[in-house]
Scaffold this active site. Structure first.
Site, mmCIF file in Angstrom:
data_model
loop_
_atom_site.group_PDB
_atom_site.id
_atom_site.type_symbol
_atom_site.label_atom_id
_atom_site.label_comp_id
_atom_site.label_asym_id
_atom_site.label_seq_id
_atom_site.Cartn_x
_atom_site.Cartn_y
_atom_site.Cartn_z
ATOM 1 N N LYS A 16 -0.463 18.782 51.504
ATOM 2 C CA LYS A 16 -1.455 19.635 52.161
ATOM 3 C C LYS A 16 -2.557 20.040 51.185
ATOM 4 O O LYS A 16 -3.743 19.979 51.510
ATOM 5 C CB LYS A 16 -0.795 20.878 52.742
ATOM 6 C CG LYS A 16 -1.789 21.837 53.394
ATOM 7 C CD LYS A 16 -1.104 23.121 53.847
ATOM 8 C CE LYS A 16 -2.084 24.011 54.581
ATOM 9 N NZ LYS A 16 -2.600 25.090 53.790
ATOM 10 N N LYS A 91 -8.832 29.523 49.612
ATOM 11 C CA LYS A 91 -7.450 29.801 49.184
ATOM 12 C C LYS A 91 -6.734 28.504 48.802
ATOM 13 O O LYS A 91 -6.097 28.420 47.752
ATOM 14 C CB LYS A 91 -6.672 30.516 50.290
ATOM 15 C CG LYS A 91 -5.186 30.710 49.960
ATOM 16 C CD LYS A 91 -4.329 30.994 51.177
ATOM 17 C CE LYS A 91 -4.335 29.951 52.222
ATOM 18 N NZ LYS A 91 -3.326 28.918 52.174
#
Length: 137
Positions: A16, A91
């Site tokens: 990811k 983030k």
């Protein structure tokens, strides 16, 4: 839609982070190229058509174009509402760069993308879809 077994514990998270690192970089590149072409006088739809049928083709261009009204039903055509928030991209880039640092991997484009998304968030775009980088550039 697609389920890919990535290996042992934690490898899905690694995938990811790596995917989102590449996605941020490609979105910035697509945004920069589209903005330049438009400023040089190119019709946005025609430029997208060229890019999407040649070597610049990527998901950021052909499926999620950051220029408003090139594609229907994507955040750029809805004032960058919905989609994946810029704050979440920032983030994930922070996490990717921390992971890269832990293994001494060089990520100069990732660092630049992180800086741009950080600035984008500081300027109030944190809740807008990450393709709003086009508007910021």
């Amino acid at each position: 839609k697609n389920i890919v077994h990535c290996g042992g514990p934690g490898t899905g998270g690694i995938a990811k982070l790596c995917n989102n690192l590449a996605l941020a970089i490609s979105m910035i590149g697509t945004s920069e190229a589209m903005a330049l072409g438009i400023k040089l006088g190119m019709d946005p739809s025609k430029l997208a058509g060229v890019m999407n049928t040649s070597t610049a083709r990527c998901w950021s261009s052909d499926s999620y174009n950051p220029v408003p009204n090139i594609l229907p039903n994507v955040p750029s055509s809805r004032d960058y509402n919905g989609g994946f928030a810029s704050s979440l991209m920032e983030k994930d880039l922070t996490l990717a760069l921390n992971a890269a640092s832990s293994v001494k991997a060089r990520t100069p484009l990732g660092a630049s993308a992180h800086q741009l998304y950080g600035l984008l968030c500081q300027h109030g775009y944190y809740n807008k879809d990450f393709s709003v980088i086009y508007e910021y550039l």
